[in-house]
Design a protein around this motif. Structure first.
Motif, PDB file in Angstrom:
ATOM      1  N   HIS A 159       0.733  -1.183   0.056  1.00 31.81           N
ATOM      2  CA  HIS A 159      -0.037   0.052   0.136  1.00 31.81           C
ATOM      3  C   HIS A 159       0.980   1.146  -0.096  1.00 31.81           C
ATOM      4  N   HIS A 202       1.598   5.571  -0.831  1.00 39.03           N
ATOM      5  CA  HIS A 202       1.094   6.855  -1.246  1.00 39.03           C
ATOM      6  C   HIS A 202       2.257   7.533  -1.658  1.00 39.03           C
ATOM      7  N   HIS A 237      -2.773   8.545  -3.436  1.00 44.70           N
ATOM      8  CA  HIS A 237      -2.635   6.925  -3.514  1.00 44.70           C
ATOM      9  C   HIS A 237      -2.250   6.383  -4.682  1.00 44.70           C
TER      10      HIS A 237
END
Ligand SMILES: [Zn+2]
Length: 233
Positions: free
Chosen positions: A172, A174, A185
């Motif tokens: 994940h 950013h 994102h």
């Protein structure tokens, strides 16, 4: 080695619990590294050196104050245990590239990939005008921007599949550019030459929301897994 500290879970967020409930100051030290989202999913948060950058569609990138109450944040203090030069790294082969240096299947990692990105696709939500929209409404109305030849850093975590309702399973990320003007994102990326840094995190501390509305939240766990993959991956 510092632990990963987070407020709430990706599961609770995707189940619709996204009101701002905990101040950033409870989680972010001056060294904080990580990500999150702001109240009502009005922005994607990228956290570097304790500064919390909020990326919202149609707004210039700005920092949030320490008192700002957020629904979800995941941070740590990042001290890379390995820093590796990698070439031709993309969102599709990043796991393979990481696996040359460490087997990630069952562990948490704080991860950064920095360099000049030939291709980068970022997503930002629009600011909520009231608190009544659903996660699906937020997700379907997000702004997606493509960038080329942009210098900066992917900031994020690797979460093992086993913990996929606490945090987004797999990577994940950013993004924050070097000038701190562009963030969001990360959906896609590619860099010819970059530096992949990571640090294994053996401890994760989760502060669960304690509000009445959280206690009353109905969570359809099966629907949730599908949603986490569809919206966050
Ligand atoms: Zn995100």
């Amino acid at each position: 080695m510092s632990k990963i500290t987070q407020f709430s879970t990706i599961g609770a967020l995707m189940a619709g619990h996204f009101r701002g409930e905990a101040p950033l100051s409870a989680f972010c030290s001056h060294r904080a590294f990580g990500l999150g989202c702001s109240a009502e999913i009005s922005g994607e948060l990228t956290i570097q050196d304790g500064k919390v950058h909020e990326a919202t569609a149609g707004e210039a990138l700005h920092c949030l104050s320490a008192e700002t109450e957020i629904p979800f944040v995941q941070v740590t203090e990042f001290t890379p245990q390995q820093e590796r030069a990698v070439s031709s790294v993309t969102h599709e082969n990043a796991q393979e590239q990481l696996s040359r240096f460490i087997r990630p299947d069952n562990i948490f990692l704080a991860v950064s990939i920095s360099g000049k990105f030939e291709h980068l696709v970022l997503r930002r939500p629009h600011r909520a005008d009231d608190g009544s929209r659903s996660v699906d409404q937020v997700a379907s109305a997000q702004q997606v921007d493509r960038h080329e030849a942009i210098e900066g850093r992917l900031i994020g975590f690797w979460t093992p599949e086993l913990f996929g309702r606490i945090s987004v399973p797999g990577f994940h990320f950013h993004f924050l550019d070097v000038k701190s003007t562009i963030s969001g994102h990360v959906l896609e990326f590619s860099a010819q030459n970059a530096v992949l840094s990571f640090e294994e995190k053996t401890t994760i501390e989760i502060v669960n929301p304690s509000s009445m509305s959280f206690k009353a939240l109905d969570i359809d766990v099966d629907a949730l897994d599908e949603m986490i993959y569809r919206i966050e991956k």
